[in-house]
Design a protein around this motif. Structure first.
Motif, PDB file in Angstrom:
ATOM      1  N   LEU A   1      -4.294  15.839   8.088  1.00  0.00           N
ATOM      2  CA  LEU A   1      -4.077  15.179   6.729  1.00  0.00           C
ATOM      3  C   LEU A   1      -5.005  14.702   5.788  1.00  0.00           C
ATOM      4  CD1 LEU A   1      -1.371  15.338   8.652  1.00  0.00           C
ATOM      5  CD2 LEU A   1      -0.204  13.662   7.260  1.00  0.00           C
TER       6      LEU A   1
ATOM      7  N   PHE B   1       2.830  14.467   1.815  1.00  0.00           N
ATOM      8  CA  PHE B   1       3.282  13.789   2.385  1.00  0.00           C
ATOM      9  C   PHE B   1       2.572  11.570   1.688  1.00  0.00           C
ATOM     10  CE2 PHE B   1       5.422  15.171   6.212  1.00  0.00           C
ATOM     11  CZ  PHE B   1       5.379  16.436   6.389  1.00  0.00           C
TER      12      PHE B   1
ATOM     13  N   PHE C   1       0.757   5.709  -0.353  1.00  0.00           N
ATOM     14  CA  PHE C   1      -1.125   6.497   0.069  1.00  0.00           C
ATOM     15  C   PHE C   1      -0.015   7.802  -0.542  1.00  0.00           C
ATOM     16  CE2 PHE C   1      -3.219   4.063   2.906  1.00  0.00           C
ATOM     17  CZ  PHE C   1      -2.217   3.275   2.850  1.00  0.00           C
TER      18      PHE C   1
ATOM     19  N   GLN D   1      -1.161  18.184   4.138  1.00  0.00           N
ATOM     20  CA  GLN D   1      -1.208  19.111   5.236  1.00  0.00           C
ATOM     21  C   GLN D   1      -1.246  19.786   5.220  1.00  0.00           C
ATOM     22  OE1 GLN D   1       1.409  18.576   8.274  1.00  0.00           O
ATOM     23  NE2 GLN D   1       0.419  17.878   9.368  1.00  0.00           N
TER      24      GLN D   1
ATOM     25  N   PHE E   1       5.331   7.382   7.141  1.00  0.00           N
ATOM     26  CA  PHE E   1       5.741   8.829   5.843  1.00  0.00           C
ATOM     27  C   PHE E   1       6.719   8.389   6.003  1.00  0.00           C
ATOM     28  CE2 PHE E   1       1.070  10.432   6.291  1.00  0.00           C
ATOM     29  CZ  PHE E   1       1.102   9.212   7.596  1.00  0.00           C
ATOM     30  N   GLY E   2       7.142   9.507   4.266  1.00  0.00           N
ATOM     31  CA  GLY E   2       8.067  10.174   4.042  1.00  0.00           C
ATOM     32  C   GLY E   2       8.153  11.496   5.030  1.00  0.00           C
ATOM     33  N   ASP E   3       9.489  12.162   3.996  1.00  0.00           N
ATOM     34  CA  ASP E   3       9.063  12.938   4.893  1.00  0.00           C
ATOM     35  C   ASP E   3       9.287  14.292   4.063  1.00  0.00           C
ATOM     36  OD1 ASP E   3      13.303  12.663   5.138  1.00  0.00           O
ATOM     37  OD2 ASP E   3      11.916  12.582   7.216  1.00  0.00           O
TER      38      ASP E   3
ATOM     39  N   TYR F   1       0.178   9.005  16.246  1.00  0.00           N
ATOM     40  CA  TYR F   1       0.939   9.528  15.731  1.00  0.00           C
ATOM     41  C   TYR F   1       1.626  10.650  16.556  1.00  0.00           C
ATOM     42  CZ  TYR F   1       0.388   6.529  11.030  1.00  0.00           C
ATOM     43  OH  TYR F   1       0.297   4.978  10.701  1.00  0.00           O
TER      44      TYR F   1
ATOM     45  N   TYR G   1      -1.031  12.170   1.519  1.00  0.00           N
ATOM     46  CA  TYR G   1      -1.641  12.796   2.609  1.00  0.00           C
ATOM     47  C   TYR G   1      -1.452  14.249   2.087  1.00  0.00           C
ATOM     48  CZ  TYR G   1      -2.791   8.797   4.977  1.00  0.00           C
ATOM     49  OH  TYR G   1      -3.344   7.975   5.476  1.00  0.00           O
TER      50      TYR G   1
ATOM     51  N   GLN H   1      -1.391  -2.424   9.323  1.00  0.00           N
ATOM     52  CA  GLN H   1      -0.041  -2.128   9.468  1.00  0.00           C
ATOM     53  C   GLN H   1      -0.182  -0.554   9.812  1.00  0.00           C
ATOM     54  OE1 GLN H   1       2.083  -3.735  11.565  1.00  0.00           O
ATOM     55  NE2 GLN H   1       0.492  -5.880  10.831  1.00  0.00           N
ATOM     56  N   PRO H   2       0.476  -0.204  10.647  1.00  0.00           N
ATOM     57  CA  PRO H   2       0.350   1.409  10.912  1.00  0.00           C
ATOM     58  C   PRO H   2       1.681   1.945   9.058  1.00  0.00           C
ATOM     59  CG  PRO H   2       1.590   0.280  12.881  1.00  0.00           C
ATOM     60  CD  PRO H   2       0.972  -0.715  11.639  1.00  0.00           C
ATOM     61  N   GLN H   3       0.772   3.022   8.891  1.00  0.00           N
ATOM     62  CA  GLN H   3       2.110   3.555   7.705  1.00  0.00           C
ATOM     63  C   GLN H   3       3.072   4.136   8.219  1.00  0.00           C
ATOM     64  OE1 GLN H   3      -1.202   5.681   5.239  1.00  0.00           O
ATOM     65  NE2 GLN H   3      -2.579   3.985   6.075  1.00  0.00           N
TER      66      GLN H   3
ATOM     67  N   TYR I   1       0.772  -1.414   0.162  1.00  0.00           N
ATOM     68  CA  TYR I   1       0.135   0.283   0.195  1.00  0.00           C
ATOM     69  C   TYR I   1       0.982   1.034  -0.221  1.00  0.00           C
ATOM     70  CZ  TYR I   1      -4.546  -2.475   0.684  1.00  0.00           C
ATOM     71  OH  TYR I   1      -5.021  -3.896   1.102  1.00  0.00           O
TER      72      TYR I   1
ATOM     73  N   SER J   1       2.432   0.662   3.772  1.00  0.00           N
ATOM     74  CA  SER J   1       2.794  -0.012   4.351  1.00  0.00           C
ATOM     75  C   SER J   1       1.744  -1.256   4.059  1.00  0.00           C
ATOM     76  CB  SER J   1       0.961   0.241   5.690  1.00  0.00           C
ATOM     77  OG  SER J   1       0.321   0.272   5.295  1.00  0.00           O
TER      78      SER J   1
ATOM     79  N   SER K   1       7.937  14.924  10.073  1.00  0.00           N
ATOM     80  CA  SER K   1       7.503  13.584   9.336  1.00  0.00           C
ATOM     81  C   SER K   1       6.312  13.344  10.486  1.00  0.00           C
ATOM     82  CB  SER K   1       7.915  12.111   8.931  1.00  0.00           C
ATOM     83  OG  SER K   1       7.611  11.432   8.150  1.00  0.00           O
TER      84      SER K   1
ATOM     85  N   TYR L   1      -5.241   4.261  15.477  1.00  0.00           N
ATOM     86  CA  TYR L   1      -3.634   4.747  15.539  1.00  0.00           C
ATOM     87  C   TYR L   1      -3.262   6.358  15.926  1.00  0.00           C
ATOM     88  CZ  TYR L   1      -3.035   1.152  11.997  1.00  0.00           C
ATOM     89  OH  TYR L   1      -3.346   0.360  11.222  1.00  0.00           O
TER      90      TYR L   1
END
Lengths: 111, 111
Positions: A43, A90, A33, A37, A102-104, B35, A35, A98-100, A31, A94, B42, B33
């Motif tokens: 998000l 962002f 994604f 922000q 994230f990139g920077d 975060y 987003y 499972q928890p996603q 998966y 995942s 991030s 979740y």
């Protein structure tokens, strides 16, 4: 190192231009994604993908296009940028349930 | 449509004090979740809560889930400055992988 990489980190462009944000992950997660922000909105999901060649719209897809020809890459294209698309973007990946991760982020300004 | 609300949106607290952040969600969700996001950074996964009554703890943070009330809480015990950040909760849809985020709680811990 394994991880998720976004590029560019910062981008300034003009209204009407096409811009592509890149996302690459090395975990082979199914998966992915995208987003955005924004202050006051948290998000919001733009598009997601469950596997290569499978993509679907999220909450705010208008004005965006995605593709996923390879599992590890998930580029996001703004076909004709508008000022309302100024945001921090962002990418995340995942495995199922499972928890996603994230990139920077990419900070995009549209003038 | 799944909606997630957090409160408070902003929390300023003294070091050593306890406080709780609340996360309400509107429809049935199969996991919740939490975060953390530091300014300009991030998102980092803190907890995943899977079932009614689930409680997870890490250091000074404890998260819990009440699926009947559609409520999750993040409790901060004896806050320290390093906990200053924005905290997001996110609920998954029943397909398991799309997340809907709350608006975030910006926490400032003052010495």
């Amino acid at each position: 190192d394994a991880g998720i990489t976004q590029s560019p980190r910062y981008k300034i462009t003009e209204t009407g231009r096409q811009v592509t944000l890149m996302c690459h992950q090395t975990w082979s997660h199914s998966y992915m994604f995208w987003y955005r922000q924004d202050l006051g909105h948290g998000l919001r999901l733009i598009y997601y993908s469950a596997a290569a060649d499978i993509t679907d719209k999220g909450e705010v897809p208008d004005g965006y296009v995605v593709s996923r020809s390879k599992t590890e890459n998930f580029p996001l294209t703004l076909e004709s940028a508008t000022r309302s698309q100024t945001s921090v973007y962002f990418c995340a990946s995942s495995e199922y349930s499972q928890p996603q991760h994230f990139g920077d982020g990419t900070r995009l300004s549209i003038l | 449509e799944l909606k997630v609300e957090q409160n408070p949106l902003f929390l300023s607290m003294q070091e050593g004090k306890n406080y709780t952040i609340y996360c309400n969600y509107s429809t049935t969700s199969d996991r919740l979740y939490w975060y953390r996001q530091d300014p300009g950074k991030s998102l980092e996964s803190l907890f995943v809560l899977l079932s009614n009554g689930a409680v997870k703890q890490e250091g000074r943070l404890m998260a819990s889930l009440d699926t009947k009330a559609r409520l999750s809480t993040l409790h901060i015990t004896a806050a320290v400055h390093d906990l200053s950040a924005t905290y997001f909760c996110a609920a998954s849809n029943n397909a398991g992988n799309m997340l809907t985020f709350g608006g975030g709680t910006r926490l400032m811990v003052k010495p």
